[in-house]
Write a protein that holds these residues in place. Sequence first.
Motif, PDB file in Angstrom:
ATOM      1  N   VAL A  15       0.816  -1.224   0.000  1.00 55.81           N
ATOM      2  CA  VAL A  15       0.000   0.000   0.000  1.00 55.81           C
ATOM      3  C   VAL A  15       0.849   1.274   0.000  1.00 55.81           C
ATOM      4  N   PRO A  16       1.871   1.406   0.890  1.00 54.71           N
ATOM      5  CA  PRO A  16       2.682   2.630   0.860  1.00 54.71           C
ATOM      6  C   PRO A  16       3.395   2.832  -0.475  1.00 54.71           C
ATOM      7  N   CYS A  17       3.847   1.735  -1.098  1.00 54.52           N
ATOM      8  CA  CYS A  17       4.552   1.853  -2.380  1.00 54.52           C
ATOM      9  C   CYS A  17       3.620   2.381  -3.456  1.00 54.52           C
ATOM     10  N   VAL A  18       2.398   1.834  -3.481  1.00 52.96           N
ATOM     11  CA  VAL A  18       1.434   2.281  -4.479  1.00 52.96           C
ATOM     12  C   VAL A  18       1.075   3.729  -4.247  1.00 52.96           C
ATOM     13  N   ALA A  19       0.900   4.098  -2.958  1.00 51.41           N
ATOM     14  CA  ALA A  19       0.551   5.488  -2.634  1.00 51.41           C
ATOM     15  C   ALA A  19       1.656   6.440  -3.045  1.00 51.41           C
ATOM     16  N   ALA A  20       2.922   6.008  -2.808  1.00 50.33           N
ATOM     17  CA  ALA A  20       4.057   6.863  -3.170  1.00 50.33           C
ATOM     18  C   ALA A  20       4.127   7.073  -4.667  1.00 50.33           C
ATOM     19  N   GLU A  21       3.876   5.991  -5.425  1.00 54.51           N
ATOM     20  CA  GLU A  21       3.932   6.106  -6.876  1.00 54.51           C
ATOM     21  C   GLU A  21       2.800   6.981  -7.406  1.00 54.51           C
ATOM     22  N   ALA A  22       1.692   7.015  -6.671  1.00 56.96           N
ATOM     23  CA  ALA A  22       0.526   7.740  -7.150  1.00 56.96           C
ATOM     24  C   ALA A  22       0.568   9.221  -6.808  1.00 56.96           C
ATOM     25  N   GLN A  23       1.595   9.666  -6.040  1.00 52.35           N
ATOM     26  CA  GLN A  23       1.671  11.074  -5.666  1.00 52.35           C
ATOM     27  C   GLN A  23       1.808  11.947  -6.906  1.00 52.35           C
ATOM     28  N   PRO A  24       1.011  13.005  -6.988  1.00 51.62           N
ATOM     29  CA  PRO A  24       1.115  13.889  -8.150  1.00 51.62           C
ATOM     30  C   PRO A  24       2.419  14.684  -8.125  1.00 51.62           C
ATOM     31  N   TYR A  25       2.914  15.049  -9.317  1.00 53.78           N
ATOM     32  CA  TYR A  25       4.132  15.854  -9.410  1.00 53.78           C
ATOM     33  C   TYR A  25       3.753  17.327  -9.436  1.00 53.78           C
ATOM     34  N   PRO A  26       4.460  18.178  -8.696  1.00 51.39           N
ATOM     35  CA  PRO A  26       5.537  17.849  -7.759  1.00 51.39           C
ATOM     36  C   PRO A  26       4.988  17.636  -6.348  1.00 51.39           C
ATOM     37  N   SER A  27       5.680  16.822  -5.571  1.00 51.02           N
ATOM     38  CA  SER A  27       5.249  16.541  -4.212  1.00 51.02           C
ATOM     39  C   SER A  27       6.254  17.035  -3.173  1.00 51.02           C
ATOM     40  N   LYS A  28       7.317  17.742  -3.636  1.00 53.85           N
ATOM     41  CA  LYS A  28       8.311  18.309  -2.717  1.00 53.85           C
ATOM     42  C   LYS A  28       9.002  19.475  -3.426  1.00 53.85           C
ATOM     43  N   PRO A  29       9.800  20.280  -2.715  1.00 53.84           N
ATOM     44  CA  PRO A  29      10.453  21.444  -3.329  1.00 53.84           C
ATOM     45  C   PRO A  29      11.331  21.072  -4.525  1.00 53.84           C
ATOM     46  N   ILE A  30      11.422  22.023  -5.464  1.00 53.16           N
ATOM     47  CA  ILE A  30      12.207  21.863  -6.690  1.00 53.16           C
ATOM     48  C   ILE A  30      13.418  22.781  -6.629  1.00 53.16           C
ATOM     49  N   ARG A  31      14.570  22.277  -7.030  1.00 55.34           N
ATOM     50  CA  ARG A  31      15.812  23.050  -7.011  1.00 55.34           C
ATOM     51  C   ARG A  31      16.150  23.574  -8.406  1.00 55.34           C
ATOM     52  N   PHE A  32      16.435  24.885  -8.502  1.00 53.01           N
ATOM     53  CA  PHE A  32      16.990  25.493  -9.712  1.00 53.01           C
ATOM     54  C   PHE A  32      18.459  25.783  -9.425  1.00 53.01           C
ATOM     55  N   VAL A  33      19.357  25.058 -10.059  1.00 46.54           N
ATOM     56  CA  VAL A  33      20.794  25.273  -9.870  1.00 46.54           C
ATOM     57  C   VAL A  33      21.251  26.317 -10.890  1.00 46.54           C
ATOM     58  N   LEU A  34      21.943  27.357 -10.412  1.00 46.05           N
ATOM     59  CA  LEU A  34      22.344  28.485 -11.262  1.00 46.05           C
ATOM     60  C   LEU A  34      23.838  28.430 -11.583  1.00 46.05           C
ATOM     61  N   PRO A  35      24.224  28.836 -12.797  1.00 47.81           N
ATOM     62  CA  PRO A  35      25.647  28.856 -13.161  1.00 47.81           C
ATOM     63  C   PRO A  35      26.400  30.063 -12.630  1.00 47.81           C
ATOM     64  N   PHE A  36      25.673  31.058 -12.072  1.00 47.00           N
ATOM     65  CA  PHE A  36      26.314  32.272 -11.571  1.00 47.00           C
ATOM     66  C   PHE A  36      25.827  32.581 -10.162  1.00 47.00           C
ATOM     67  N   GLY A  37      26.472  33.563  -9.503  1.00 49.94           N
ATOM     68  CA  GLY A  37      26.256  33.798  -8.091  1.00 49.94           C
ATOM     69  C   GLY A  37      25.031  34.612  -7.739  1.00 49.94           C
ATOM     70  N   ALA A  38      24.811  34.758  -6.434  1.00 53.24           N
ATOM     71  CA  ALA A  38      23.717  35.572  -5.916  1.00 53.24           C
ATOM     72  C   ALA A  38      23.880  37.012  -6.398  1.00 53.24           C
ATOM     73  N   GLY A  39      22.775  37.613  -6.836  1.00 53.98           N
ATOM     74  CA  GLY A  39      22.818  38.972  -7.347  1.00 53.98           C
ATOM     75  C   GLY A  39      23.050  39.075  -8.840  1.00 53.98           C
ATOM     76  N   SER A  40      23.329  37.944  -9.492  1.00 53.21           N
ATOM     77  CA  SER A  40      23.532  37.935 -10.946  1.00 53.21           C
ATOM     78  C   SER A  40      22.183  37.992 -11.660  1.00 53.21           C
ATOM     79  N   ALA A  41      22.220  38.159 -12.975  1.00 52.88           N
ATOM     80  CA  ALA A  41      20.988  38.149 -13.759  1.00 52.88           C
ATOM     81  C   ALA A  41      20.284  36.805 -13.631  1.00 52.88           C
ATOM     82  N   SER A  42      21.058  35.729 -13.631  1.00 51.16           N
ATOM     83  CA  SER A  42      20.479  34.388 -13.472  1.00 51.16           C
ATOM     84  C   SER A  42      19.710  34.280 -12.169  1.00 51.16           C
ATOM     85  N   ASP A  43      20.303  34.801 -11.110  1.00 48.14           N
ATOM     86  CA  ASP A  43      19.684  34.752  -9.793  1.00 48.14           C
ATOM     87  C   ASP A  43      18.386  35.549  -9.773  1.00 48.14           C
ATOM     88  N   ALA A  44      18.428  36.772 -10.309  1.00 46.40           N
ATOM     89  CA  ALA A  44      17.235  37.617 -10.315  1.00 46.40           C
ATOM     90  C   ALA A  44      16.108  36.983 -11.121  1.00 46.40           C
TER      91      ALA A  44
END
Length: 317
Positions: A15-44
């Motif tokens: 049951v837990p396995c089926v429930a886990a597979e059935a969770q809609p996307y997204p079910s947790k925070p998403i990470r955006f990895v940036l090629p440049f630092g804080a305060g850059s255009a990418s960051d903004a």
Amino acid sequence: MLKQIAAVLAAVLLVPCVAAEAQPYPSKPIRFVLPFGAGSASDALARIVGQELEQTLGQSIIVVPKPGADGALAAGEVKRAAPDGYTFLFGTNSPLAVAPNLQKEPPYDVMADFTPVTFLGDNTFFIVVHPSLPANTLGELIAFARTSPTPVNYASGNTYAFISMAMLATNNRIKLEAIRYKSEPDAMTDLLSGRVPLMNSTSTSVLAHIKAGKLRALSTAFDERSPLLPEVPSFIEAGQPKLPISPWFALVGPAGLPPEIVAAMNKAMAAALAKPSVKEQMQRHGFAPKSSTPEALAAFMKDQLAVWKVALKEAGI
């Protein structure tokens, strides 16, 4: 009896396995990895888009700056991430088209190690000088460089700045020396102090300093004027040939990202980029938002690898 108990236990454990597979996307925070630092255009830009995606997806967007190696450090982290839809590269031309062409042994294969999701748009750059440098126009900068006994140093916080200025030097037979930084915010301290007098930079980094009189804008880096500074001439108006390269952003995930996750993120990102309030914020940073299909982005990335390879050769790099 034992068989019945085993069957019941197996069903309970399933049951837990089926429930886990059935969770809609997204079910947790998403990470955006940036090629440049804080305060850059990418960051903004990642934060502007991320705030909208949090509303539509119902999950936090975590912005993770990882500058260094022309964006290859950030790209490498995403390459190694699980293809589960929770780690993306909020990438630019630097890690996706230039870094692989700058290194004899690239740390990744752009077309094989990543899953294209959507194009994000183009950014605006201005060629600026510290007031101590005696040039009010691009022509005056070129004339100054021609008579200077030593190369004129310029700050480079990304590959577009590095290569476009190298092409400017080659096209005008002048000597410019790149002082390279991990990210534009790192370069700004030296530019504003005058230790490095020249830079081709995103509007995110320099616009406020231009308006405050701390920096002088000589031209855009493109063939058209920018509405952000309409009084500043374009690169073409300054007498320069159109550059074959341009700065751009794109969202990619690790290789093997499931099609349904690609489709979900593509749809959410397209809606975010089309929203008037998001477009207005991004345009204030000199960014022209534009989404695409994953297939169109894949074709574009393949083309850009070839374009930047030629540009590097023409710039003598």
